[in-house]
Scaffold this active site. Structure first.
Site, PDB file in Angstrom:
ATOM      1  N   HIS A  17      -1.601 -11.095  12.125  1.00  0.00           N
ATOM      2  CA  HIS A  17      -0.259 -10.630  11.827  1.00  0.00           C
ATOM      3  C   HIS A  17       0.332  -9.884  13.014  1.00  0.00           C
ATOM      4  O   HIS A  17      -0.326  -9.702  14.047  1.00  0.00           O
ATOM      5  CB  HIS A  17      -0.278  -9.752  10.584  1.00  0.00           C
ATOM      6  CG  HIS A  17      -0.586 -10.516   9.321  1.00  0.00           C
ATOM      7  ND1 HIS A  17      -0.622  -9.923   8.078  1.00  0.00           N
ATOM      8  CD2 HIS A  17      -0.878 -11.835   9.124  1.00  0.00           C
ATOM      9  CE1 HIS A  17      -0.909 -10.841   7.157  1.00  0.00           C
ATOM     10  NE2 HIS A  17      -1.083 -11.997   7.769  1.00  0.00           N
ATOM     11  N   CYS A  67       0.579  -5.271   5.279  1.00  0.00           N
ATOM     12  CA  CYS A  67      -0.160  -5.784   4.122  1.00  0.00           C
ATOM     13  C   CYS A  67      -1.383  -4.909   3.841  1.00  0.00           C
ATOM     14  O   CYS A  67      -1.966  -4.307   4.736  1.00  0.00           O
ATOM     15  CB  CYS A  67      -0.580  -7.232   4.347  1.00  0.00           C
ATOM     16  SG  CYS A  67      -1.758  -7.478   5.686  1.00  0.00           S
ATOM     17  N   GLU A 110       1.126  -6.704  13.500  1.00  0.00           N
ATOM     18  CA  GLU A 110       0.554  -5.415  13.859  1.00  0.00           C
ATOM     19  C   GLU A 110      -0.698  -5.551  14.742  1.00  0.00           C
ATOM     20  O   GLU A 110      -0.772  -4.914  15.810  1.00  0.00           O
ATOM     21  CB  GLU A 110       0.238  -4.596  12.594  1.00  0.00           C
ATOM     22  CG  GLU A 110       1.466  -4.283  11.750  1.00  0.00           C
ATOM     23  CD  GLU A 110       1.707  -5.300  10.647  1.00  0.00           C
ATOM     24  OE1 GLU A 110       2.194  -4.918   9.583  1.00  0.00           O
ATOM     25  OE2 GLU A 110       1.398  -6.495  10.876  1.00  0.00           O
ATOM     26  N   ASP A 146      19.545 -45.081   2.168  1.00  0.00           N
ATOM     27  CA  ASP A 146      19.365 -44.649   3.561  1.00  0.00           C
ATOM     28  C   ASP A 146      17.938 -44.802   4.085  1.00  0.00           C
ATOM     29  O   ASP A 146      17.741 -44.904   5.294  1.00  0.00           O
ATOM     30  CB  ASP A 146      19.776 -43.186   3.706  1.00  0.00           C
ATOM     31  CG  ASP A 146      21.245 -42.955   3.382  1.00  0.00           C
ATOM     32  OD1 ASP A 146      22.002 -43.946   3.344  1.00  0.00           O
ATOM     33  OD2 ASP A 146      21.629 -41.800   3.169  1.00  0.00           O
ATOM     34  N   ARG A 152      15.783 -28.429   9.289  1.00  0.00           N
ATOM     35  CA  ARG A 152      14.602 -28.976   8.609  1.00  0.00           C
ATOM     36  C   ARG A 152      13.329 -28.287   9.081  1.00  0.00           C
ATOM     37  O   ARG A 152      12.431 -27.999   8.287  1.00  0.00           O
ATOM     38  CB  ARG A 152      14.494 -30.479   8.872  1.00  0.00           C
ATOM     39  CG  ARG A 152      15.540 -31.329   8.176  1.00  0.00           C
ATOM     40  CD  ARG A 152      15.433 -32.772   8.616  1.00  0.00           C
ATOM     41  NE  ARG A 152      16.447 -33.626   7.997  1.00  0.00           N
ATOM     42  CZ  ARG A 152      16.725 -34.860   8.396  1.00  0.00           C
ATOM     43  NH1 ARG A 152      16.054 -35.379   9.420  1.00  0.00           N
ATOM     44  NH2 ARG A 152      17.658 -35.565   7.788  1.00  0.00           N
ATOM     45  N   THR A 191      19.604 -41.836  -2.595  1.00  0.00           N
ATOM     46  CA  THR A 191      19.614 -41.621  -1.141  1.00  0.00           C
ATOM     47  C   THR A 191      18.433 -42.324  -0.493  1.00  0.00           C
ATOM     48  O   THR A 191      18.566 -42.920   0.591  1.00  0.00           O
ATOM     49  CB  THR A 191      19.570 -40.111  -0.821  1.00  0.00           C
ATOM     50  OG1 THR A 191      20.729 -39.484  -1.362  1.00  0.00           O
ATOM     51  CG2 THR A 191      19.512 -39.865   0.681  1.00  0.00           C
ATOM     52  N   GLY A 250      22.310 -36.905  -2.492  1.00  0.00           N
ATOM     53  CA  GLY A 250      23.678 -37.335  -2.707  1.00  0.00           C
ATOM     54  C   GLY A 250      24.376 -36.429  -3.704  1.00  0.00           C
ATOM     55  O   GLY A 250      23.829 -35.411  -4.145  1.00  0.00           O
TER      56      GLY A 250
END
Length: 340
Positions: free
Chosen positions: A51, A78, A53, A203, A187, A199, A282
């Site tokens: 992490h 944490c 830290e 596509d 994405r 879709t 769609g």
């Protein structure tokens, strides 16, 4: 501007470097300050890795006394064993003098316990510095733990007069290259990207990040009656349907109730540790998510000049515009659901 604000904003800058690589963990940055100056920095780089830290502590010069230092971190350290040991234990062991925190961790395994353990060890703790900005950065993580579901972003492209496609549903390239690159970047920032069966049929999209290389999201297809062909490419794919439950290679078919709702979809994704999903379907799929009340953001790529006068209309929304930006070929509008 106070020193607290300056150092916490640096934590946020560092934390953002982990976007797309640390989910379902949060994005966290940490800086260690001695005599008013930053002497070490770290951020959570990869899910399963150290992490922020411990990464900051690892580069702290040996001659600097940690008891005289302040650690700034945008999320409560944490206090539980996960992929890595608890950060609180390390901070106590090393003898940090003070810890300044942005957000409290909503994870029930932490949720104030990290702060409590630090204070019980005699460490001075201050929390709530730039809380709104820290919460904003990790809004996906917050929703995932507080509402037990993925954070939902709806995206669509439409013409200047509000249509997504011609009446015959033939594919219409509305967005230009700059907007397409941005979509691929989006994405890479989310855990999953979701479309409906229509879709997939019309596509057969790749749904990858090839124009802005990053981690490819899980591809999710809502296809109750298995009408659509398997998506092209060999990326991990989840097909939610009402007929079969099998796995072949990187594709999993998950059987759902005959008339599964958006809540059922989100429950499955939550159980798979999917903290966020970008819905690129769609009009029908987008409307299902809008009507469900579970959408958190909407992003619309709107053409500046293209008009088709009739066709498939984009969903109507009454959300408040959060902000917008102009590209070479269009305007991108960002909306947020107003929390009540």
């Amino acid at each position: 501007m106070t020193d607290h604000v300056v150092f916490m904003r640096r934590c946020l800058e560092l934390a953002l470097r982990g976007q797309g690589y640390v989910s379902p963990n949060p994005m966290v940055g940490a800086v260690i300050v001695y005599n008013g100056k930053i002497v070490a920095e770290g951020w959570h780089r990869q899910y399963g890795g150290p992490h922020a830290e411990p990464n900051a502590l690892a580069v702290l010069p040996a001659e600097i006394p940690l008891k005289d230092c302040t650690l700034y971190v945008n999320l409560e350290p944490c206090s539980h064993h996960g992929k890595t040991p608890p950060c609180v234990g390390l901070l106590v062991e090393k003898g940090i003098g003070k810890v300044v925190i942005g957000s409290c961790d909503p994870n029930p395994l932490v949720s104030g316990r990290g702060i409590q353990m630090l204070e019980e060890a005699g460490i001075v703790v201050e929390s709530g510095v730039l809380k709104a900005e820290c919460d904003e950065l990790n809004r996906r993580f917050m929703v995932f733990h507080k509402e037990k579901r993925p954070y939902v972003i709806l995206k669509w492209a439409c013409t200047a007069d509000g249509y997504m496609a011609p009446e015959n549903r033939e594919r219409l390239q509305i967005s230009g290259q700059e907007s397409r690159v941005m979509l691929h970047r989006w994405r890479g920032q989310e855990d999953a990207v979701l479309i409906g069966a229509t879709t997939a049929i019309m596509d057969n999209p790749l749904l990858d990040t090839r124009l802005a290389p990053a981690t490819n999201p899980l591809r999710v297809v809502l296809d109750p009656n298995l009408r659509a062909p398997q998506l092209q490419g060999d990326l991990p794919t989840l097909v939610l349907n009402s007929i079969q439950e099998i796995t072949e290679g990187n594709c999993e078919w998950k059987k759902m109730p005959d008339k599964f709702a958006v809540a059922d979809v989100l429950e499955i994704l939550y159980k798979k540790q999917i903290a966020s999903v970008l819905v690129e379907g769609g009009p029908e799929t987008l409307k299902r998510f809008l009507d469900s009340g579970f959408a958190d953001e909407i992003r619309i790529i709107r053409s500046k000049q293209m008009k088709i006068e009739k066709g498939l209309q984009a969903p109507e929304i009454s959300w408040k515009l959060h902000h917008s930006e102009e590209t070479a070929d269009g305007i991108i509008e960002y909306y947020r659901k107003v929390k009540v």
